[in-house]
Motif scaffolding. Structure first.
Motif, PDB file in Angstrom:
ATOM      1  N   GLU A   5      11.048 -19.635 -25.015  1.00 44.05           N
ATOM      2  CA  GLU A   5      10.985 -20.976 -25.592  1.00 44.05           C
ATOM      3  C   GLU A   5      12.296 -21.221 -26.331  1.00 44.05           C
ATOM      4  O   GLU A   5      12.680 -20.424 -27.181  1.00 44.05           O
ATOM      5  CB  GLU A   5       9.822 -21.081 -26.588  1.00 44.05           C
ATOM      6  CG  GLU A   5       8.477 -20.608 -26.064  1.00 44.05           C
ATOM      7  CD  GLU A   5       7.915 -21.465 -24.966  1.00 44.05           C
ATOM      8  OE1 GLU A   5       8.146 -22.688 -24.995  1.00 44.05           O
ATOM      9  OE2 GLU A   5       7.250 -20.926 -24.080  1.00 44.05           O
ATOM     10  N   THR A   6      12.965 -22.321 -26.002  1.00 44.83           N
ATOM     11  CA  THR A   6      14.240 -22.621 -26.642  1.00 44.83           C
ATOM     12  C   THR A   6      14.355 -24.109 -26.901  1.00 44.83           C
ATOM     13  O   THR A   6      13.972 -24.925 -26.067  1.00 44.83           O
ATOM     14  CB  THR A   6      15.424 -22.158 -25.756  1.00 44.83           C
ATOM     15  OG1 THR A   6      15.296 -20.757 -25.513  1.00 44.83           O
ATOM     16  CG2 THR A   6      16.761 -22.425 -26.414  1.00 44.83           C
ATOM     17  N   HIS A  40      17.036 -27.345 -27.988  1.00 43.88           N
ATOM     18  CA  HIS A  40      18.442 -27.728 -27.887  1.00 43.88           C
ATOM     19  C   HIS A  40      18.579 -29.224 -28.088  1.00 43.88           C
ATOM     20  O   HIS A  40      17.597 -29.955 -28.169  1.00 43.88           O
ATOM     21  CB  HIS A  40      19.067 -27.274 -26.558  1.00 43.88           C
ATOM     22  CG  HIS A  40      18.577 -27.991 -25.339  1.00 43.88           C
ATOM     23  ND1 HIS A  40      19.270 -28.015 -24.164  1.00 43.88           N
ATOM     24  CD2 HIS A  40      17.456 -28.716 -25.096  1.00 43.88           C
ATOM     25  CE1 HIS A  40      18.614 -28.713 -23.258  1.00 43.88           C
ATOM     26  NE2 HIS A  40      17.503 -29.143 -23.795  1.00 43.88           N
ATOM     27  N   GLY A  46      12.596 -29.106 -27.111  1.00 42.35           N
ATOM     28  CA  GLY A  46      12.508 -27.748 -26.587  1.00 42.35           C
ATOM     29  C   GLY A  46      11.901 -27.686 -25.209  1.00 42.35           C
ATOM     30  O   GLY A  46      11.330 -28.658 -24.714  1.00 42.35           O
ATOM     31  N   GLU A  76      16.469 -13.062 -23.480  1.00 40.39           N
ATOM     32  CA  GLU A  76      15.197 -13.350 -24.159  1.00 40.39           C
ATOM     33  C   GLU A  76      15.282 -13.179 -25.674  1.00 40.39           C
ATOM     34  O   GLU A  76      14.910 -14.084 -26.430  1.00 40.39           O
ATOM     35  CB  GLU A  76      14.073 -12.455 -23.619  1.00 40.39           C
ATOM     36  CG  GLU A  76      13.455 -12.941 -22.344  1.00 40.39           C
ATOM     37  CD  GLU A  76      12.259 -12.089 -21.949  1.00 40.39           C
ATOM     38  OE1 GLU A  76      11.305 -12.676 -21.416  1.00 40.39           O
ATOM     39  OE2 GLU A  76      12.266 -10.858 -22.169  1.00 40.39           O
ATOM     40  N   PHE A 101      17.762 -16.011 -27.081  1.00 36.09           N
ATOM     41  CA  PHE A 101      17.443 -17.434 -26.929  1.00 36.09           C
ATOM     42  C   PHE A 101      16.014 -17.800 -27.296  1.00 36.09           C
ATOM     43  O   PHE A 101      15.738 -18.963 -27.596  1.00 36.09           O
ATOM     44  CB  PHE A 101      17.740 -17.886 -25.490  1.00 36.09           C
ATOM     45  CG  PHE A 101      19.204 -18.077 -25.224  1.00 36.09           C
ATOM     46  CD1 PHE A 101      19.777 -19.346 -25.284  1.00 36.09           C
ATOM     47  CD2 PHE A 101      20.023 -17.001 -24.934  1.00 36.09           C
ATOM     48  CE1 PHE A 101      21.133 -19.531 -25.054  1.00 36.09           C
ATOM     49  CE2 PHE A 101      21.382 -17.173 -24.699  1.00 36.09           C
ATOM     50  CZ  PHE A 101      21.935 -18.439 -24.768  1.00 36.09           C
ATOM     51  N   ASP A 102      15.093 -16.832 -27.272  1.00 34.96           N
ATOM     52  CA  ASP A 102      13.690 -17.171 -27.518  1.00 34.96           C
ATOM     53  C   ASP A 102      13.495 -17.687 -28.944  1.00 34.96           C
ATOM     54  O   ASP A 102      13.924 -17.057 -29.919  1.00 34.96           O
ATOM     55  CB  ASP A 102      12.788 -15.967 -27.278  1.00 34.96           C
ATOM     56  CG  ASP A 102      11.315 -16.344 -27.308  1.00 34.96           C
ATOM     57  OD1 ASP A 102      10.955 -17.407 -26.756  1.00 34.96           O
ATOM     58  OD2 ASP A 102      10.527 -15.583 -27.901  1.00 34.96           O
ATOM     59  N   HIS A 103      12.856 -18.835 -29.052  1.00 37.83           N
ATOM     60  CA  HIS A 103      12.566 -19.493 -30.326  1.00 37.83           C
ATOM     61  C   HIS A 103      13.820 -19.746 -31.151  1.00 37.83           C
ATOM     62  O   HIS A 103      13.797 -19.692 -32.385  1.00 37.83           O
ATOM     63  CB  HIS A 103      11.500 -18.729 -31.111  1.00 37.83           C
ATOM     64  CG  HIS A 103      10.133 -18.952 -30.540  1.00 37.83           C
ATOM     65  ND1 HIS A 103       9.675 -18.244 -29.446  1.00 37.83           N
ATOM     66  CD2 HIS A 103       9.151 -19.824 -30.870  1.00 37.83           C
ATOM     67  CE1 HIS A 103       8.454 -18.661 -29.152  1.00 37.83           C
ATOM     68  NE2 HIS A 103       8.118 -19.625 -29.989  1.00 37.83           N
ATOM     69  N   ALA A 104      14.917 -20.030 -30.467  1.00 35.16           N
ATOM     70  CA  ALA A 104      16.163 -20.444 -31.109  1.00 35.16           C
ATOM     71  C   ALA A 104      16.430 -21.891 -30.733  1.00 35.16           C
ATOM     72  O   ALA A 104      15.890 -22.403 -29.751  1.00 35.16           O
ATOM     73  CB  ALA A 104      17.323 -19.562 -30.645  1.00 35.16           C
ATOM     74  N   THR A 105      17.280 -22.530 -31.517  1.00 36.24           N
ATOM     75  CA  THR A 105      17.771 -23.866 -31.181  1.00 36.24           C
ATOM     76  C   THR A 105      19.249 -23.706 -30.872  1.00 36.24           C
ATOM     77  O   THR A 105      19.987 -23.088 -31.645  1.00 36.24           O
ATOM     78  CB  THR A 105      17.555 -24.859 -32.328  1.00 36.24           C
ATOM     79  OG1 THR A 105      16.158 -24.889 -32.645  1.00 36.24           O
ATOM     80  CG2 THR A 105      18.001 -26.256 -31.932  1.00 36.24           C
ATOM     81  N   VAL A 106      19.682 -24.253 -29.736  1.00 35.13           N
ATOM     82  CA  VAL A 106      21.043 -24.058 -29.250  1.00 35.13           C
ATOM     83  C   VAL A 106      21.831 -25.356 -29.393  1.00 35.13           C
ATOM     84  O   VAL A 106      21.369 -26.422 -28.965  1.00 35.13           O
ATOM     85  CB  VAL A 106      21.041 -23.611 -27.768  1.00 35.13           C
ATOM     86  CG1 VAL A 106      22.446 -23.287 -27.300  1.00 35.13           C
ATOM     87  CG2 VAL A 106      20.126 -22.412 -27.571  1.00 35.13           C
TER      88      VAL A 106
END
Length: 151
Positions: free
Chosen positions: A14-15, A17, A31, A71, A74-79
């Motif tokens: 889950e990401t 952006h 997301g 994973e 990037f998982d549960h991050a905001t890019v």
């Protein structure tokens, strides 16, 4: 006769952006439940004394590479693209304890899959080549990277 076999493993994360400068809804933070199919190519191990006999690469070894490089990062991050004013928003979010990634590109599926290909290729054993990546952003939208297209 040497056989080249492609094997694929699917990953999910889950990401969030936002696309700075975009002229549609995706300019807002949102997301996705991403699915990443990683396909590698190589010859199955023929040494019967090798515990990996018959495998191109142990799925567990491929999982470790993708988990560590993609994973877990990037998982549960905001890019955000760090080369845009979103960097100020990113810093505010980080100060509030959010997991934020600042990248050198617009975080579209197309650019993310290029980044992922670079990261995964660097970690693969010498005898295994990255064949393709498919990054699925929604049920009907995805970006694909093929080694053959990179010539």
């Amino acid at each position: 006769m040497k056989h080249n076999i492609r094997i694929t493993k699917r990953f999910s994360f889950e990401t969030g952006h936002a696309l700075y400068g975009y002229d549609g809804k995706c300019k807002n933070i949102h997301g996705h439940s991403y699915h990443l199919d990683v396909t590698v190519i190589g010859s199955p191990i023929t040494d019967t004394a090798n515990p990996k006999h018959g495998m191109v690469i142990d799925f567990g070894d491929l999982k470790k590479i993708v988990k560590e490089e993609i994973e877990d990062v990037f998982d549960h991050a905001t890019v955000f693209n760090k080369n845009t004013p979103h960097v100020n928003l990113a810093k505010d979010l980080m100060n509030l304890g959010h997991k934020v990634l600042l990248v050198n590109y617009q975080p579209t599926s197309e650019m993310m899959v290029i980044d992922f290909a670079d990261k995964i290729q660097k970690r693969l054993p010498e005898n295994i080549k990255l064949h393709a990546l498919k990054l699925q952003e929604t049920a009907t939208s995805f970006a694909e990277w093929f080694a053959a297209d990179q010539q």
